[in-house]
Design a protein around this motif. Structure first.
Motif, short mmCIF file in Angstrom:
data_model
loop_
_atom_site.label_atom_id
_atom_site.label_comp_id
_atom_site.label_asym_id
_atom_site.label_seq_id
_atom_site.Cartn_x
_atom_site.Cartn_y
_atom_site.Cartn_z
N VAL A 52 0.86 -1.20 0.00
CA VAL A 52 0.00 0.00 0.00
C VAL A 52 0.89 1.24 0.00
N GLY A 53 0.29 2.34 -0.45
CA GLY A 53 0.96 3.63 -0.37
C GLY A 53 0.37 4.39 0.81
N SER A 54 -0.16 5.58 0.55
CA SER A 54 -0.71 6.38 1.65
C SER A 54 -2.24 6.29 1.70
N HIS A 56 -4.54 6.91 -0.57
CA HIS A 56 -5.28 8.01 -1.20
C HIS A 56 -6.12 7.57 -2.40
N SER A 57 -6.18 6.28 -2.66
CA SER A 57 -7.08 5.83 -3.74
C SER A 57 -8.48 5.67 -3.17
N PHE A 58 -9.47 6.03 -3.97
CA PHE A 58 -10.87 5.92 -3.55
C PHE A 58 -11.41 4.53 -3.86
N SER A 60 -10.95 0.24 -4.22
CA SER A 60 -10.38 -0.75 -3.31
C SER A 60 -9.11 -1.38 -3.90
N ILE A 61 -8.44 -0.64 -4.78
CA ILE A 61 -7.25 -1.15 -5.46
C ILE A 61 -6.14 -1.57 -4.48
N ALA A 62 -6.08 -0.92 -3.30
CA ALA A 62 -5.00 -1.24 -2.35
C ALA A 62 -5.46 -2.16 -1.22
N GLY A 113 0.58 16.08 -9.85
CA GLY A 113 -0.83 16.25 -9.53
C GLY A 113 -1.05 17.40 -8.55
N ASP A 114 -2.24 17.44 -7.93
CA ASP A 114 -2.53 18.62 -7.13
C ASP A 114 -2.31 18.46 -5.63
N ILE A 115 -1.86 17.27 -5.20
CA ILE A 115 -1.41 17.12 -3.81
C ILE A 115 -0.10 16.33 -3.83
N VAL A 120 5.49 7.64 -3.88
CA VAL A 120 5.95 7.53 -5.28
C VAL A 120 5.31 6.32 -5.95
N SER A 121 5.36 5.16 -5.28
CA SER A 121 4.85 3.94 -5.93
C SER A 121 3.34 3.96 -6.04
N GLY A 122 2.66 4.47 -5.01
CA GLY A 122 1.20 4.53 -5.06
C GLY A 122 0.74 5.47 -6.17
N SER A 125 1.56 3.95 -9.64
CA SER A 125 0.86 2.69 -9.95
C SER A 125 -0.55 2.90 -10.47
N THR A 126 -1.18 4.03 -10.14
CA THR A 126 -2.55 4.28 -10.61
C THR A 126 -2.60 5.35 -11.70
N GLY A 127 -1.44 5.84 -12.12
CA GLY A 127 -1.43 6.84 -13.20
C GLY A 127 -1.76 8.25 -12.75
N THR A 128 -1.37 8.61 -11.54
CA THR A 128 -1.63 9.97 -11.03
C THR A 128 -1.04 11.02 -11.96
N HIS A 129 -1.82 12.05 -12.23
CA HIS A 129 -1.43 13.06 -13.23
C HIS A 129 -1.83 14.44 -12.74
N GLY A 130 -1.22 15.45 -13.36
CA GLY A 130 -1.68 16.82 -13.17
C GLY A 130 -2.33 17.26 -14.45
N SER A 172 1.32 0.00 -12.89
CA SER A 172 1.20 -1.46 -12.73
C SER A 172 -0.06 -1.88 -11.99
N LEU A 173 -0.81 -0.93 -11.43
CA LEU A 173 -2.03 -1.23 -10.67
C LEU A 173 -1.73 -2.17 -9.50
N GLY A 174 -0.48 -2.27 -9.11
CA GLY A 174 -0.11 -3.17 -8.02
C GLY A 174 -0.24 -4.63 -8.41
N VAL A 178 6.02 -5.96 -6.40
CA VAL A 178 6.15 -4.84 -5.47
C VAL A 178 7.27 -3.94 -5.98
N VAL A 179 6.92 -2.71 -6.30
CA VAL A 179 7.91 -1.76 -6.80
C VAL A 179 8.78 -1.34 -5.63
N THR A 180 10.11 -1.39 -5.82
CA THR A 180 11.00 -1.02 -4.72
C THR A 180 11.78 0.27 -5.00
N PRO A 392 -11.65 5.37 -16.79
CA PRO A 392 -11.61 5.89 -15.43
C PRO A 392 -10.20 5.87 -14.83
N HIS A 393 -9.94 6.84 -13.98
CA HIS A 393 -8.71 6.83 -13.16
C HIS A 393 -8.74 5.54 -12.35
N TRP A 394 -7.61 4.83 -12.29
CA TRP A 394 -7.58 3.53 -11.60
C TRP A 394 -7.77 3.67 -10.09
C1 FAD Z 1 -7.03 14.50 -1.85
C2 FAD Z 1 -6.64 13.69 -3.06
C3 FAD Z 1 -6.09 14.34 -4.15
C4 FAD Z 1 -5.73 13.62 -5.29
N1 FAD Z 1 -5.21 14.31 -6.36
C5 FAD Z 1 -4.92 13.62 -7.50
C6 FAD Z 1 -4.44 14.30 -8.65
O1 FAD Z 1 -4.22 15.51 -8.66
N2 FAD Z 1 -4.21 13.56 -9.79
C7 FAD Z 1 -4.45 12.21 -9.83
O2 FAD Z 1 -4.26 11.61 -10.88
N3 FAD Z 1 -4.86 11.54 -8.74
C8 FAD Z 1 -5.10 12.21 -7.58
N4 FAD Z 1 -5.54 11.52 -6.47
C9 FAD Z 1 -5.54 10.05 -6.52
C10 FAD Z 1 -4.23 9.48 -5.97
O3 FAD Z 1 -3.11 10.17 -6.50
C11 FAD Z 1 -4.07 8.01 -6.38
O4 FAD Z 1 -5.17 7.28 -5.97
C12 FAD Z 1 -2.78 7.38 -5.84
O5 FAD Z 1 -2.71 6.06 -6.29
C13 FAD Z 1 -2.68 7.38 -4.34
O6 FAD Z 1 -1.36 7.04 -3.96
P1 FAD Z 1 -1.10 6.29 -2.57
O7 FAD Z 1 0.34 6.43 -2.23
O8 FAD Z 1 -2.08 6.75 -1.57
O9 FAD Z 1 -1.38 4.78 -3.01
P2 FAD Z 1 -2.53 3.78 -2.51
O10 FAD Z 1 -3.84 4.36 -2.80
O11 FAD Z 1 -2.23 3.35 -1.12
O12 FAD Z 1 -2.26 2.55 -3.52
C14 FAD Z 1 -2.55 2.70 -4.89
C15 FAD Z 1 -2.05 1.49 -5.66
O13 FAD Z 1 -0.64 1.48 -5.67
C16 FAD Z 1 -0.18 0.19 -5.32
N5 FAD Z 1 1.13 0.29 -4.69
C17 FAD Z 1 1.51 1.13 -3.70
N6 FAD Z 1 2.80 0.91 -3.40
C18 FAD Z 1 3.23 -0.09 -4.22
C19 FAD Z 1 4.46 -0.74 -4.39
N7 FAD Z 1 5.52 -0.44 -3.66
N8 FAD Z 1 4.54 -1.69 -5.34
C20 FAD Z 1 3.46 -2.02 -6.10
N9 FAD Z 1 2.27 -1.43 -5.97
C21 FAD Z 1 2.16 -0.48 -5.04
C22 FAD Z 1 -1.24 -0.33 -4.37
O14 FAD Z 1 -1.18 -1.74 -4.26
C23 FAD Z 1 -2.48 0.13 -5.09
O15 FAD Z 1 -2.73 -0.76 -6.14
C24 FAD Z 1 -5.89 12.20 -5.32
C25 FAD Z 1 -6.43 11.55 -4.21
C26 FAD Z 1 -6.80 12.27 -3.09
C27 FAD Z 1 -7.38 11.56 -1.91
#
Ligand code: FAD
Length: 439
Positions: A52-54, A56-58, A60-62, A113-115, A120-122, A125-130, A172-174, A178-180, A392-394
């Motif tokens: 898991v990362g922090s 912040h995904s909405f 249940s991917i993590a 992105g905006d936060i 880094v890995s989280g 892994s879901t394609g976070t973008h600005g 990689s959607l996790g 495990v990305v190191t 959809p955003h992953w």
């Molecule tokens: C307030 C808020 C603002 C946001 N702003 C943006 C934005 O501006 N742009 C945007 O695109 N998204 C945005 N998001 C979405 C967010 O960036 C993504 O959901 C992101 O994946 C969250 O990262 P995380 O570290 O919390 O990962 P998590 O949600 O904990 O995990 C996400 C995925 O990453 C995988 N993962 C984590 N670590 C590893 C690892 N080491 N190896 C393999 N897989 C791993 C997990 O298994 C899971 O599949 C926002 C979300 C919130 C709550």
């Protein structure tokens, strides 16, 4: 993981409060070797594994009911190569820490992105973008990756080394391992001038192509129940640095965008009929402003008001039509929405399951205040987005499945074939992956 996601009394919850899970056990490996040992033990015990990362995904991917791998001890900068213009960072490093460390070294990512609370890995892994005309998601700035696969093998990849893995594993959607460690392209730190300005919805729609073409980073927020938007243009600047004055920054970012907005949402939740009138006021509360600062201070800001979100990527040429349909749907409905709709862009990229894979993209994000029913709004919005082959955003709420993705992602089977090779026993399985990848 601080205030973002935590496991309390054995239950892990995400930031948005939409997902909880009870992992069988939780581990925080401090090295690649320790991680490989964790994977071997999980295999012996027949348990699934999820890094898991922090939280912040909405979606249940993590989520996992197996072994939850925390990122806390896999953090920090491994290496900076100024000649190559790259930085290699431990995968669990929070983006905030990366941004601050890079700035200290006189370096920066190109776009984000905006936060910056995510790891880094989280985030990747879901394609976070600005938003960007020429620069794409954080994952698209990756030059190399290190991951530990299901059988404990350490696999490195880049454009030249294991290019088939590199194509998919940046987002990689996790599901692949495990990305190191992640190696990013970086550049000497630069200044961006931000211009925030209100603009009528109809004008933004009419001039969208031009606004996009003329600015390196263009985005806007449309306030439902109104014809008002706030636009933001970020462009590189020769300086001088002119940060938002401290008090103004506090008033606009903390008080107006967070504190007052929180109160607005409480009121809206208690008295939904008041929302259109409130929207008229809040859409005009932010006046125009211009400031110049280093990238992460311009791109990111704190988000203290908790919400749930759905975001779809549509072909950029379909943006205005899609947005007009969304507006018409809201206008016709009895929905009452306090959160603005956010619109951003990205150029086409070459990552297998990137929402911008192979097509110039515009993103439309809809939000609801945490604790307010969101299903009606999101279901109706999703109908609009999917009619335009939306992806959809992953990490954000959606109801799509593998059958749908195999239609909107031309390279879908490339990803699933790689997963079959790297994780044949589905060590990294969870219910979400089963839905979106089909097994
Ligand atoms: C307030 C808020 C603002 C946001 N702003 C943006 C934005 O501006 N742009 C945007 O695109 N998204 C945005 N998001 C979405 C967010 O960036 C993504 O959901 C992101 O994946 C969250 O990262 P995380 O570290 O919390 O990962 P998590 O949600 O904990 O995990 C996400 C995925 O990453 C995988 N993962 C984590 N670590 C590893 C690892 N080491 N190896 C393999 N897989 C791993 C997990 O298994 C899971 O599949 C926002 C979300 C919130 C709550």
């Amino acid at each position: 993981m601080g205030s973002t996601a935590s496991t309390r009394n054995g239950t892990w919850r995400n930031w948005g409060g939409t997902v909880s899970a009870r992992p069988a056990r939780e581990v925080a490996p401090a090295s690649v070797d320790e991680l490989a040992a964790v994977l071997r033990r999980a295999t012996e015990d027949g348990l699934p594994v999820k890094a898991v990362g922090s939280g912040h995904s909405f979606t249940s991917i993590a989520a996992t009911d197996g072994v939850l791998i925390r990122p806390d001890l896999l953090t920090g900068i491994r290496d900076i190569d100024r000649e190559a213009g790259t930085v290699t960072v431990e995968a669990g490093t929070p983006l905030r820490r990366l941004n601050v460390a890079l700035a200290r070294e006189g370096l920066s990512l190109t776009n984000m992105g905006d936060i910056m609370e995510q790891t880094v890995s989280g985030a990747t892994s879901t394609g976070t973008h600005g938003t960007g005309r020429d620069s794409a998601s954080i994952a698209a700035q990756i030059k190399g990756l290190e991951l530990v696969t299901a059988d404990g093998t350490v696999l490195t990849c880049s454009e030249k080394e294991n290019p088939d893995v590199f194509a998919a594993a940046r987002i990689s959607l996790g599901a692949l391992g495990v990305v190191t460690a992640v190696t990013f392209a970086v550049e000497p730190v630069f200044l961006l001038t931000a211009r925030e300005e209100p603009m009528p919805f109809d004008r933004v729609c009419a001039e969208f192509d031009q606004l996009h073409a003329e600015n390196e980073h263009f985005e806007f927020y449309w306030f439902p129940h109104t014809g008002n938007t706030t636009t933001k243009r970020n462009n590189r600047s020769a300086g001088p640095e002119r940060p938002v004055p401290r008090l103004k920054g506090w008033i606009e970012d903390e008080f107006l965008s967070n504190g007052v907005f929180q109160a607005v949402n409480w009121l809206g939740r208690a008295v939904p009929a008041s929302i259109p009138a409130i929207a008229q006021i809040s859409s005009k509360a932010l006046s125009a402003r211009t400031y110049t600062d280093i990238p992460y201070k311009v791109f990111t800001s704190p988000r203290r008001v908790r919400f749930v979100e759905m975001e779809y990527a549509v072909p950029r040429e379909a943006l205005v039509e899609t947005l007009r349909e969304l507006k018409a749907m809201i206008d016709r409905s009895r929905l009452r929405i306090t959160f603005p709709v956010e619109v951003r862009t990205a150029p086409s990229d070459d990552i297998t399951l990137s929402t911008a894979s192979g097509r110039d993209t515009a993103y439309i994000a809809v939000h609801m205040f945490k604790g307010t029913p969101y299903q009606g709004y999101f279901t109706a919005a999703e109908r609009v987005f999917t009619a335009h082959e939306g992806r959809p955003h992953w990490g954000k709420i959606h109801t799509r499945d593998a059958e749908y993705f195999s239609r909107v992602y031309p390279r879908f089977t490339e990803f699933t074939a790689l997963r079959d090779r790297l994780d044949p026993e589905r060590r990294f399985r969870n219910d979400y992956l089963r839905r979106i990848l089909g097994t």
